[in-house]
Write a protein that holds these residues in place. Structure first.
Motif, PDB file in Angstrom:
ATOM      1  N   MET A  12      50.466   5.011  66.280  1.00  0.00           N
ATOM      2  CA  MET A  12      49.875   4.857  65.100  1.00  0.00           C
ATOM      3  C   MET A  12      49.504   6.357  64.341  1.00  0.00           C
ATOM      4  O   MET A  12      49.385   6.645  63.278  1.00  0.00           O
ATOM      5  CB  MET A  12      48.282   4.244  65.440  1.00  0.00           C
ATOM      6  N   MET A  13      49.226   7.371  65.417  1.00  0.00           N
ATOM      7  CA  MET A  13      49.198   8.587  64.901  1.00  0.00           C
ATOM      8  C   MET A  13      50.456   9.353  64.460  1.00  0.00           C
ATOM      9  O   MET A  13      50.429  10.084  63.748  1.00  0.00           O
ATOM     10  CB  MET A  13      48.407   9.477  66.077  1.00  0.00           C
ATOM     11  N   PHE A  14      51.404   8.743  65.034  1.00  0.00           N
ATOM     12  CA  PHE A  14      52.842   9.313  64.704  1.00  0.00           C
ATOM     13  C   PHE A  14      53.373   8.878  63.331  1.00  0.00           C
ATOM     14  O   PHE A  14      54.137   9.798  62.818  1.00  0.00           O
ATOM     15  CB  PHE A  14      53.787   8.957  65.729  1.00  0.00           C
ATOM     16  N   LEU A  15      53.013   7.998  63.179  1.00  0.00           N
ATOM     17  CA  LEU A  15      53.458   7.467  61.480  1.00  0.00           C
ATOM     18  C   LEU A  15      53.062   8.263  60.290  1.00  0.00           C
ATOM     19  O   LEU A  15      53.722   8.491  59.258  1.00  0.00           O
ATOM     20  CB  LEU A  15      52.838   5.973  61.315  1.00  0.00           C
ATOM     21  N   VAL A  16      52.013   9.317  60.501  1.00  0.00           N
ATOM     22  CA  VAL A  16      51.666  10.100  59.384  1.00  0.00           C
ATOM     23  C   VAL A  16      51.659  11.357  59.700  1.00  0.00           C
ATOM     24  O   VAL A  16      51.087  12.265  59.041  1.00  0.00           O
ATOM     25  CB  VAL A  16      49.914   9.675  59.355  1.00  0.00           C
ATOM     26  N   GLU A  37      56.124  19.846  67.431  1.00  0.00           N
ATOM     27  CA  GLU A  37      56.553  20.045  66.134  1.00  0.00           C
ATOM     28  C   GLU A  37      57.242  18.608  65.725  1.00  0.00           C
ATOM     29  O   GLU A  37      57.860  17.746  66.661  1.00  0.00           O
ATOM     30  CB  GLU A  37      57.693  21.023  66.201  1.00  0.00           C
ATOM     31  N   SER A  38      56.905  18.181  64.531  1.00  0.00           N
ATOM     32  CA  SER A  38      57.350  16.861  64.050  1.00  0.00           C
ATOM     33  C   SER A  38      58.863  16.550  63.997  1.00  0.00           C
ATOM     34  O   SER A  38      59.526  17.648  63.717  1.00  0.00           O
ATOM     35  CB  SER A  38      56.838  16.437  62.555  1.00  0.00           C
ATOM     36  N   ASN A  39      59.293  15.643  64.516  1.00  0.00           N
ATOM     37  CA  ASN A  39      60.638  15.079  64.247  1.00  0.00           C
ATOM     38  C   ASN A  39      61.641  15.826  64.901  1.00  0.00           C
ATOM     39  O   ASN A  39      62.805  16.339  64.322  1.00  0.00           O
ATOM     40  CB  ASN A  39      61.156  14.966  62.559  1.00  0.00           C
ATOM     41  N   ILE A  40      61.274  16.251  66.172  1.00  0.00           N
ATOM     42  CA  ILE A  40      62.150  17.037  66.854  1.00  0.00           C
ATOM     43  C   ILE A  40      62.563  16.466  68.125  1.00  0.00           C
ATOM     44  O   ILE A  40      61.612  15.928  68.668  1.00  0.00           O
ATOM     45  CB  ILE A  40      61.622  18.526  67.312  1.00  0.00           C
ATOM     46  N   VAL A  89      59.813   7.365  62.797  1.00  0.00           N
ATOM     47  CA  VAL A  89      59.056   8.329  63.055  1.00  0.00           C
ATOM     48  C   VAL A  89      58.010   8.277  64.247  1.00  0.00           C
ATOM     49  O   VAL A  89      57.761   8.889  64.833  1.00  0.00           O
ATOM     50  CB  VAL A  89      58.286   8.582  61.739  1.00  0.00           C
ATOM     51  N   ALA A  90      57.571   6.828  64.489  1.00  0.00           N
ATOM     52  CA  ALA A  90      56.839   6.567  65.462  1.00  0.00           C
ATOM     53  C   ALA A  90      57.542   6.907  66.918  1.00  0.00           C
ATOM     54  O   ALA A  90      57.165   7.394  67.715  1.00  0.00           O
ATOM     55  CB  ALA A  90      56.368   5.028  65.364  1.00  0.00           C
TER      56      ALA A  90
END
Length: 259
Positions: A12-16, A37-40, A89-90
């Motif tokens: 749930m946190m990852f989606l934002v 870092e996001s999306n790595i 993303v999640a």
């Protein structure tokens, strides 16, 4: 730019995505706090509790494409894109926390402050910052860990935009557009597991959430071996197949009966 991501370990946190932290702790000694870092996608050694190989043979690209067409039938292009992107993303954010931050080990403690990501939204505490050697001070003063934190610690705070309840609402909303019963059942698994994780703080439920997200992303909504694997140094994580999706259960049972 380095960011402190909302973990979900909960999806749930990852989606934002990520939120920036305004102030850094005064000392680098921080417990129960993760930077990502996001999306790595990073290939590192995995923790034992999630490194169990299943006996299920991974579906081929042809099988994945055929199953995707089947289970997404009846959905609009926008609905398909929304589902695919949110699951992607999640999965990637949870995968990063799993590979690099040993998140499931941290959540194995029911009292871990990381469970705040499931339970609360807004400003939440995710750890303690303090100076010096904690154990030395505790021994010298004869105090407990809790007393040490109260006396010497400073709460490490983070802003959490989504909690477990928000994630459930999002999955339920996307579930409305799904016409296929098996895919709807897989989304229901995410809903049920998230509710159980919130209620019990049992790490097994968070681990199962990751496996479902992994298989949904890499072996249904995308074909991770080609779509993602070519961008990694070690494609073993992407190629791993847990075999937890309901959408493949019918084919599995049919093949078993034929054998």
């Amino acid at each position: 730019m380095k960011k402190k991501c909302v973990l979900f370990v909960l999806c749930m946190m990852f989606l934002v995505g990520c939120s920036e932290k305004n102030e850094e702790p005064k000392k680098p000694i921080i417990e129960e706090n993760i930077e990502t870092e996001s999306n790595i996608i990073v290939e590192e050694e995995t923790v034992e509790n999630n490194d169990i190989q299943t006996e299920n043979a991974a579906p081929t690209k042809k099988e994945v494409l055929a199953m995707r067409e089947l289970v997404l039938d009846g959905m609009s292009d926008d609905e398909k894109e929304r589902l695919t992107e949110n699951i992607k993303v999640a999965n990637l954010q949870m995968e990063y926390a799993y590979l690099n931050d040993n998140i499931f080990d941290k959540l194995s403690d029911k009292d871990s402050l990381y469970w705040n990501y499931f339970d609360q939204k807004g400003d939440i505490q995710i750890g303690w910052a303090y100076e010096g050697n904690k154990k030395t001070v505790m021994n010298e003063e004869g105090i407990t860990e809790s007393e040490f934190y109260q006396k010497y610690g400073e709460p490490v705070m983070e802003y959490n935009r989504f909690d477990g309840a928000n994630f459930v609402e999002l999955i339920q909303d996307m579930q409305k557009s799904v016409q296929n019963e098996s895919l709807s059942a897989d989304l229901q698994q995410l809903i049920d597991l998230t509710n159980l994780a919130i209620e019990t703080h049992e790490v097994e439920y968070a681990n199962e959430i990751y496996k479902i997200l992994h298989d949904l992303d890499y072996f249904l909504l995308r074909y991770g071996i080609e779509d993602v694997g070519k961008y990694t140094k070690d494609g073993s994580v992407v190629a791993k197949y847990y075999g937890v999706l309901m959408v493949y259960e019918k084919d599995k049972n049919t093949s078993s009966n034929e054998r």
